[in-house]
Design a protein around this motif. Structure first.
Motif, PDB file in Angstrom:
ATOM      1  N   UNK A  23       0.820  -1.215   0.000  1.00  0.00           N
ATOM      2  CA  UNK A  23       0.000   0.000   0.000  1.00  0.00           C
ATOM      3  C   UNK A  23       0.851   1.259   0.000  1.00  0.00           C
ATOM      4  N   UNK A  24       2.088   1.148  -0.521  1.00  0.00           N
ATOM      5  CA  UNK A  24       3.001   2.297  -0.506  1.00  0.00           C
ATOM      6  C   UNK A  24       3.383   2.715  -1.922  1.00  0.00           C
ATOM      7  N   UNK A  25       2.424   2.606  -2.860  1.00  0.00           N
ATOM      8  CA  UNK A  25       2.735   2.909  -4.256  1.00  0.00           C
ATOM      9  C   UNK A  25       3.109   4.362  -4.481  1.00  0.00           C
ATOM     10  N   UNK A  26       2.655   5.257  -3.601  1.00  0.00           N
ATOM     11  CA  UNK A  26       2.948   6.679  -3.784  1.00  0.00           C
ATOM     12  C   UNK A  26       4.255   7.087  -3.113  1.00  0.00           C
ATOM     13  N   UNK A  27       4.955   6.119  -2.509  1.00  0.00           N
ATOM     14  CA  UNK A  27       6.203   6.415  -1.788  1.00  0.00           C
ATOM     15  C   UNK A  27       7.414   5.915  -2.552  1.00  0.00           C
ATOM     16  N   UNK A  28       8.537   6.542  -2.320  1.00  0.00           N
ATOM     17  CA  UNK A  28       9.816   5.988  -2.752  1.00  0.00           C
ATOM     18  C   UNK A  28      10.173   4.869  -1.780  1.00  0.00           C
ATOM     19  N   UNK A  70      22.190   7.756  -4.941  1.00  0.00           N
ATOM     20  CA  UNK A  70      21.365   7.524  -6.118  1.00  0.00           C
ATOM     21  C   UNK A  70      19.879   7.436  -5.866  1.00  0.00           C
ATOM     22  N   UNK A  71      19.386   7.954  -4.729  1.00  0.00           N
ATOM     23  CA  UNK A  71      17.952   7.934  -4.467  1.00  0.00           C
ATOM     24  C   UNK A  71      17.230   8.742  -5.541  1.00  0.00           C
ATOM     25  N   UNK A  72      16.182   8.160  -6.147  1.00  0.00           N
ATOM     26  CA  UNK A  72      15.443   8.909  -7.169  1.00  0.00           C
ATOM     27  C   UNK A  72      14.867  10.210  -6.603  1.00  0.00           C
ATOM     28  N   UNK A  73      14.770  11.225  -7.446  1.00  0.00           N
ATOM     29  CA  UNK A  73      14.240  12.511  -6.992  1.00  0.00           C
ATOM     30  C   UNK A  73      12.738  12.468  -6.800  1.00  0.00           C
ATOM     31  N   UNK A  74      12.077  11.459  -7.365  1.00  0.00           N
ATOM     32  CA  UNK A  74      10.632  11.318  -7.207  1.00  0.00           C
ATOM     33  C   UNK A  74      10.129  10.176  -8.062  1.00  0.00           C
ATOM     34  N   UNK A  75       8.864   9.819  -7.918  1.00  0.00           N
ATOM     35  CA  UNK A  75       8.277   8.751  -8.714  1.00  0.00           C
ATOM     36  C   UNK A  75       8.026   9.218 -10.130  1.00  0.00           C
ATOM     37  N   UNK A  76       8.276   8.334 -11.052  1.00  0.00           N
ATOM     38  CA  UNK A  76       8.027   8.677 -12.454  1.00  0.00           C
ATOM     39  C   UNK A  76       6.557   8.399 -12.793  1.00  0.00           C
ATOM     40  N   UNK A 111      11.017  -1.839 -11.171  1.00  0.00           N
ATOM     41  CA  UNK A 111       9.936  -1.227 -10.395  1.00  0.00           C
ATOM     42  C   UNK A 111      10.392   0.179  -9.986  1.00  0.00           C
ATOM     43  N   UNK A 112       9.900   1.171 -10.702  1.00  0.00           N
ATOM     44  CA  UNK A 112      10.323   2.536 -10.443  1.00  0.00           C
ATOM     45  C   UNK A 112      10.096   2.957  -9.007  1.00  0.00           C
ATOM     46  N   UNK A 113      11.043   3.738  -8.491  1.00  0.00           N
ATOM     47  CA  UNK A 113      10.901   4.244  -7.134  1.00  0.00           C
ATOM     48  C   UNK A 113      11.384   3.294  -6.060  1.00  0.00           C
ATOM     49  N   UNK A 114      12.076   2.200  -6.438  1.00  0.00           N
ATOM     50  CA  UNK A 114      12.636   1.268  -5.456  1.00  0.00           C
ATOM     51  C   UNK A 114      14.150   1.404  -5.466  1.00  0.00           C
ATOM     52  N   UNK A 115      14.719   1.702  -4.305  1.00  0.00           N
ATOM     53  CA  UNK A 115      16.163   1.911  -4.196  1.00  0.00           C
ATOM     54  C   UNK A 115      16.741   0.929  -3.190  1.00  0.00           C
ATOM     55  N   UNK A 116      17.760   0.191  -3.602  1.00  0.00           N
ATOM     56  CA  UNK A 116      18.413  -0.787  -2.738  1.00  0.00           C
ATOM     57  C   UNK A 116      19.677  -0.187  -2.129  1.00  0.00           C
TER      58      UNK A 116
END
Length: 211
Positions: A156-161, A205-211, A181-186
């Motif tokens: 339920x966290x689709x709107x989160x990085x 390298x954390x994405x600046x936001x969801x695409x 899966x965009x917005x997932x950072x390891x």
């Protein structure tokens, strides 16, 4: 008086400051009494030994205090990271996020560490901790499928990085799944060490936001 205290304009009561006052008094009197006793028992040699002992204890306490302050400030050595369990790793991640300006809320449930964080730009993070026991399995050559990474992602966290923190090394399958899966950072063990040394998630390298 009660009204002033309720407004925060009346000073602390005796019971509030008494423990600190007693501790300060003992910290001053104890060394003096120790040196006096050593002087009476052993003379100058006793005083000298007492001074050496007090210097050693004071140095140890100072180093311990600095270590505690450093950890609370979100900085850890590689050796300290390696000793952390799941809850300790979550606490370290929370401290590092706060160090970098994120507001953090602990959402851990039933022994599963999880953090929510938001920065001043409005970015939101769902931070999960991959179990430390997976590092042991990795060292023993036990294969861990990418399903372990998928399970760490809240449905339920689709709107989160999404950030998954791990002390070990992610498999190629893990990395491929996360990249698809965009917005997932390891954050693996090496990146975690950089983060704990002062680098920010953006540096990692954390994405600046969801695409």
């Amino acid at each position: 008086m009660a009204e002033l205290r309720a407004q925060g304009r009346y000073g602390p009561e005796l019971r509030d400051v008494l423990p600190g006052f007693i501790g300060l008094t003992l910290s001053v009197l104890a060394p003096v009494l120790l040196l006096a006793w050593l002087n009476r028992a052993l003379g100058v040699i006793g005083v000298t030994l007492g001074c050496v002992l007090l210097v050693a204890v004071g140095t140890a306490c100072l180093l311990l205090h600095r270590t505690v302050v450093r950890r609370r400030g979100g900085r850890y050595t590689p050796a300290e990271l390696a000793r952390l369990d799941d809850q300790g790793l979550a606490l370290a991640a929370a401290r590092m996020l706060r160090r970098d300006g994120w507001c953090v809320v602990d959402l851990s449930l039933r022994g599963r560490p999880r953090l929510y964080a938001q920065d001043c730009t409005g970015r939101e993070l769902d931070v999960a901790i991959r179990p430390v026991t997976d590092v042991t399995n990795e060292n023993e050559g036990v294969s861990r499928p990418a399903a372990i990474v998928r399970q760490a992602v809240s449905p339920d966290a689709d709107h989160l990085l999404r950030v998954i923190v791990y002390l070990g090394t992610f498999s190629r399958e893990d990395v491929l799944w996360a990249s698809s899966h965009g917005g997932t950072h390891l954050v693996d063990g090496l990146q975690l060490q950089r983060w704990a040394d002062g680098a920010s998630l953006d540096d990692l390298g954390l994405p600046s936001g969801l695409r």
